[in-house]
Design an enzyme around this catalytic site. Structure first.
Site, PDB file in Angstrom:
ATOM      1  N   ASP A 283      -0.234  52.199  39.313  1.00  0.00           N
ATOM      2  CA  ASP A 283      -0.563  52.035  40.636  1.00  0.00           C
ATOM      3  C   ASP A 283      -2.056  53.210  40.996  1.00  0.00           C
ATOM      4  O   ASP A 283      -2.641  52.803  42.052  1.00  0.00           O
ATOM      5  CB  ASP A 283       0.458  52.674  41.789  1.00  0.00           C
ATOM      6  CG  ASP A 283       0.863  51.478  42.482  1.00  0.00           C
ATOM      7  OD1 ASP A 283       0.302  50.613  42.831  1.00  0.00           O
ATOM      8  OD2 ASP A 283       1.983  51.742  43.146  1.00  0.00           O
TER       9      ASP A 283
ATOM     10  N   GLN B 228       7.686  51.909  44.648  1.00  0.00           N
ATOM     11  CA  GLN B 228       7.440  51.237  45.974  1.00  0.00           C
ATOM     12  C   GLN B 228       7.580  52.037  46.996  1.00  0.00           C
ATOM     13  O   GLN B 228       8.521  52.760  47.274  1.00  0.00           O
ATOM     14  CB  GLN B 228       8.462  50.121  46.247  1.00  0.00           C
ATOM     15  CG  GLN B 228       8.021  49.066  47.454  1.00  0.00           C
ATOM     16  CD  GLN B 228       6.654  48.565  47.158  1.00  0.00           C
ATOM     17  OE1 GLN B 228       6.160  47.897  46.488  1.00  0.00           O
ATOM     18  NE2 GLN B 228       5.717  48.854  48.284  1.00  0.00           N
TER      19      GLN B 228
ATOM     20  N   LYS C 155       5.658  41.115  43.495  1.00  0.00           N
ATOM     21  CA  LYS C 155       5.147  41.926  42.156  1.00  0.00           C
ATOM     22  C   LYS C 155       5.970  41.144  40.901  1.00  0.00           C
ATOM     23  O   LYS C 155       5.269  40.830  39.793  1.00  0.00           O
ATOM     24  CB  LYS C 155       5.263  43.188  42.258  1.00  0.00           C
ATOM     25  CG  LYS C 155       4.134  43.834  43.103  1.00  0.00           C
ATOM     26  CD  LYS C 155       4.498  45.400  43.711  1.00  0.00           C
ATOM     27  CE  LYS C 155       3.649  45.801  44.827  1.00  0.00           C
ATOM     28  NZ  LYS C 155       3.882  47.007  45.326  1.00  0.00           N
TER      29      LYS C 155
END
Ligand code: NAP
Length: 288
Positions: free
Chosen positions: A120, A97, A53
């Site tokens: 997200d 994460q 990322k």
């Protein structure tokens, strides 16, 4: 018949390339997009995802803000980190994460992210926006799948789509996105008897189960578009999807490979959501 390969790696590279211009446009309007990535602990797979990322940030010109926290971080400390990022004007997107260490509640932590920075697309507000057809952030993996279908020249309108798996991050939002595009949708899961009965009729087949090579050639309708979300290891320890790709290639019309299909698209859509967050704030796009 040999299926056309839908190249997610190439498509994602094109999307990242295009995002460079959108990032430059945001900068010209006075704000460089920033993405904060929060990693708790030292899970090696998570470390790889975070690194990928960060690399995508570099490619697009998005500023990356890494928050690496020790394994024994308390819930209160993590929530404070999220709160600080919510209030930081330099941060446009926040990603935690997953999985988190077992003493931390993902639900609580994701719920603490401002929906305006939920790139997200996991917050309940984003889920509700998708359910009601509004403009919230779309979860990156199913969003990437929609782009792959587009790339394959597959318009879902009027098609029968079957999704294997009903998780909150892939299966369920995938069904909503396909409905939005006027597909007729069925979700099958671990309690569905005779899964092949459904998959054999599917014009669009999306596998998001997590079982190596579960979809065999006899489960696929000739000419179907097959999207393989699964990420598993085969008997030789090699990365593979939920689809027996080699065999299904002879039946399907188009198929995504693993690796190089859905995976790179997830990251591309994360970057796209981050830039979109800034475009919304700058009034370059419809706001939340
Ligand atoms: P998950 O939360 O474990 O959900 C799996 C789903 O599959 C569940 O709905 C489960 O049914 C269903 N299932 C399990 N065994 C089944 C079976 N034998 N027959 C039919 N359905 C079955 O997984 P997820 O997070 O959605 O991820 C699914 C896969 O996609 C994993 O391999 C994951 O690594 C991969 N993934 C890839 C990306 C990417 O970027 N490439 C992103 C996310 C996930 P129940 O609900 O009944 O238990």
């Amino acid at each position: 018949m040999t299926a056309k390969i839908i190249d997610g790696k190439a498509l994602s590279a094109n999307i990242l390339d295009d995002l460079k211009n959108r990032v430059a446009d945001c900068e010209a309007h006075g704000h460089r997009p920033g993405l904060a990535v929060v990693l708790v602990g030292e899970n090696p797979a998570s470390q790889v995802y975070v690194r990928n990322k960060m690399r995508a940030c570099e490619k697009t010109g998005v500023r990356s803000i890494e928050k690496i926290l020790p394994e024994d971080t308390t819930e209160a400390q993590l929530l404070q980190t999220i709160e600080d990022l919510n209030n930081d004007p330099e941060v446009d997107g926040i990603l935690v994460q997953l999985p988190l260490p077992p003493h931390l509640s993902a639900e609580l932590v994701i719920g603490a992210i401002s929906p305006k920075k939920d790139v997200d697309g996991f917050h309940v507000v984003s889920a509700g926006e998708l359910l009601t057809g509004r403009t919230g952030f779309r979860p990156c993996t199913p969003y990437g799948v929609m782009k792959l279908l587009e790339e394959a020249g597959c318009n879902p309108e009027g098609k029968y789509a079957v999704i294997l798996g009903r998780s909150n991050i892939v299966g369920k939002p995938q069904a909503l996105m396909l409905l939005e595009k006027n597909a007729t949708v069925t979700i099958v899961h671990s309690h569905t008897p005779d899964i092949a009965h459904f998959t054999r009729q599917a014009d669009i087949l999306i596998a998001a189960v997590g079982r190596a090579k579960m979809i065999t050639a006899d489960m696929v309708k000739p000419g179907a578009v097959v999207i393989d979300v699964g990420m598993n290891r085969d008997e030789n320890g090699r990365l593979c999807g939920d689809v027996d790709t080699k065999a299904v290639m002879d039946v399907a019309g188009a198929i995504t490979p693993v690796p190089g299909g859905v995976g790179p698209m997830t990251i591309a859509m994360l970057m796209s959501n981050t830039v979109e967050a800034v475009e919304r704030n700058l009034g370059l796009r419809e706001s939340l």
